[in-house]
Design an enzyme around this catalytic site. Structure first.
Site, PDB file in Angstrom:
ATOM      1  N   GLY A   1       0.835  -1.195   0.000  1.00 44.85           N
ATOM      2  CA  GLY A   1       0.000   0.000   0.000  1.00 44.85           C
ATOM      3  C   GLY A   1       0.870   1.243   0.000  1.00 44.85           C
ATOM      4  O   GLY A   1       2.006   1.207   0.499  1.00 44.85           O
TER       5      GLY A   1
ATOM      6  N   HIS B   1      -3.971   1.504   8.029  1.00 43.96           N
ATOM      7  CA  HIS B   1      -2.608   2.035   8.037  1.00 43.96           C
ATOM      8  C   HIS B   1      -2.476   3.199   7.034  1.00 43.96           C
ATOM      9  O   HIS B   1      -1.949   4.263   7.376  1.00 43.96           O
ATOM     10  CB  HIS B   1      -1.635   0.893   7.686  1.00 43.96           C
ATOM     11  CG  HIS B   1      -0.203   1.279   7.541  1.00 43.96           C
ATOM     12  ND1 HIS B   1       0.791   0.783   8.355  1.00 43.96           N
ATOM     13  CD2 HIS B   1       0.428   2.107   6.664  1.00 43.96           C
ATOM     14  CE1 HIS B   1       1.955   1.300   7.995  1.00 43.96           C
ATOM     15  NE2 HIS B   1       1.776   2.090   6.965  1.00 43.96           N
ATOM     16  N   GLU B   2      -2.997   2.987   5.815  1.00 44.76           N
ATOM     17  CA  GLU B   2      -2.862   4.025   4.779  1.00 44.76           C
ATOM     18  C   GLU B   2      -3.741   5.232   5.081  1.00 44.76           C
ATOM     19  O   GLU B   2      -3.354   6.373   4.819  1.00 44.76           O
ATOM     20  CB  GLU B   2      -3.189   3.458   3.395  1.00 44.76           C
ATOM     21  CG  GLU B   2      -2.357   2.252   2.955  1.00 44.76           C
ATOM     22  CD  GLU B   2      -0.857   2.477   3.021  1.00 44.76           C
ATOM     23  OE1 GLU B   2      -0.411   3.635   2.961  1.00 44.76           O
ATOM     24  OE2 GLU B   2      -0.115   1.486   3.157  1.00 44.76           O
TER      25      GLU B   2
ATOM     26  N   HIS C   1      -1.996   7.554   7.273  1.00 41.70           N
ATOM     27  CA  HIS C   1      -1.045   8.420   6.552  1.00 41.70           C
ATOM     28  C   HIS C   1      -1.723   9.704   6.070  1.00 41.70           C
ATOM     29  O   HIS C   1      -1.156  10.785   6.166  1.00 41.70           O
ATOM     30  CB  HIS C   1      -0.460   7.693   5.338  1.00 41.70           C
ATOM     31  CG  HIS C   1       0.720   6.821   5.641  1.00 41.70           C
ATOM     32  ND1 HIS C   1       1.873   7.299   6.221  1.00 41.70           N
ATOM     33  CD2 HIS C   1       0.930   5.506   5.400  1.00 41.70           C
ATOM     34  CE1 HIS C   1       2.745   6.291   6.332  1.00 41.70           C
ATOM     35  NE2 HIS C   1       2.204   5.200   5.861  1.00 41.70           N
TER      36      HIS C   1
ATOM     37  N   CYS D   1       6.367  -0.258   6.963  1.00 43.56           N
ATOM     38  CA  CYS D   1       5.958   0.914   6.184  1.00 43.56           C
ATOM     39  C   CYS D   1       7.107   1.327   5.276  1.00 43.56           C
ATOM     40  O   CYS D   1       8.259   1.366   5.722  1.00 43.56           O
ATOM     41  CB  CYS D   1       5.606   2.054   7.145  1.00 43.56           C
ATOM     42  SG  CYS D   1       5.101   3.569   6.321  1.00 43.56           S
ATOM     43  N   LEU D   2       6.784   1.654   4.020  1.00 41.68           N
ATOM     44  CA  LEU D   2       7.832   2.079   3.085  1.00 41.68           C
ATOM     45  C   LEU D   2       8.515   3.370   3.555  1.00 41.68           C
ATOM     46  O   LEU D   2       9.638   3.652   3.164  1.00 41.68           O
ATOM     47  CB  LEU D   2       7.250   2.279   1.682  1.00 41.68           C
ATOM     48  CG  LEU D   2       6.708   1.012   0.998  1.00 41.68           C
ATOM     49  CD1 LEU D   2       6.085   1.356  -0.344  1.00 41.68           C
ATOM     50  CD2 LEU D   2       7.806  -0.029   0.838  1.00 41.68           C
TER      51      LEU D   2
HETATM   52 ZN    ZN Z   1       2.988   3.319   5.736  1.00 40.01          ZN
END
Ligand code: ZN
Length: 170
Positions: A50, A138-139, A142, A96-97
């Site tokens: 994601g 999670h997204e 953000h 997380c990226l």
């Molecule tokens: Zn993330």
């Protein structure tokens, strides 16, 4: 459009731009589609499941997701809103990226219903559980300027911050 991969730089925690609250998407045009395509290229290249627009310094309520093993089920989620979440919660390990190399447990609702729009602005609803439910929550965090490590204890968060800052100085 020509099939050229465009990889966007991903913001890394603790970049303060990760705390910007995203604005509603109001225009569903070619520029939005381009942004979506670039975010999918970036997410697949980084082997993520994601990516929120916030993470590529684009502050609109836009998320791309693919939780499939086969990496061929792209899901575009625009202007998402949780309409229902299960009382049952579960703690699962997240990464997380924007927080490379860090994995830790976060408690989330087991299942959610999310109302959103697609790339053309058409409303739809997602009923999610399992990995997709975690990924959506999670997204969506953000988009509100929240990164998953901020659910951890101040002690852990401090250690993560200093570790990542050290890596970025190298
Ligand atoms: Zn993330």
């Amino acid at each position: 459009r020509p099939n050229i991969m465009a990889l966007l730089p991903i913001l890394r925690y603790p970049d303060p731009k990760l705390h910007i609250v995203a604005a509603e998407v109001r225009t569903f045009d070619a520029a939005l589609q381009q942004q979506i395509d670039d975010m999918f290229d970036t997410m697949y290249d980084a082997k993520g499941i994601g990516l929120a627009a916030t993470q590529v310094d684009h502050h609109q309520r836009l998320i791309v997701i693919d939780v499939s093993e086969s990496r061929d089920q792209p899901l575009v989620v625009i202007n998402p809103r949780i309409t229902w979440s299960s009382a049952e919660r579960v703690k699962g390990e997240e990464g997380c990226l924007s927080v490379p190399g860090i994995y830790d447990g976060v408690e989330r609702a087991v299942a959610v219903k999310v109302a959103a729009q697609d790339a053309k602005g058409q409303p739809f609803e997602i009923e999610a559980d399992g990995l997709l439910a975690v990924c959506l929550q999670h997204e969506m965090d953000h988009l509100m300027g929240k990164v998953f490590v901020e659910y951890l204890s101040p002690f852990k968060l401090g250690r993560i911050k200093s570790k990542l800052l050290k890596q970025q100085r190298v």
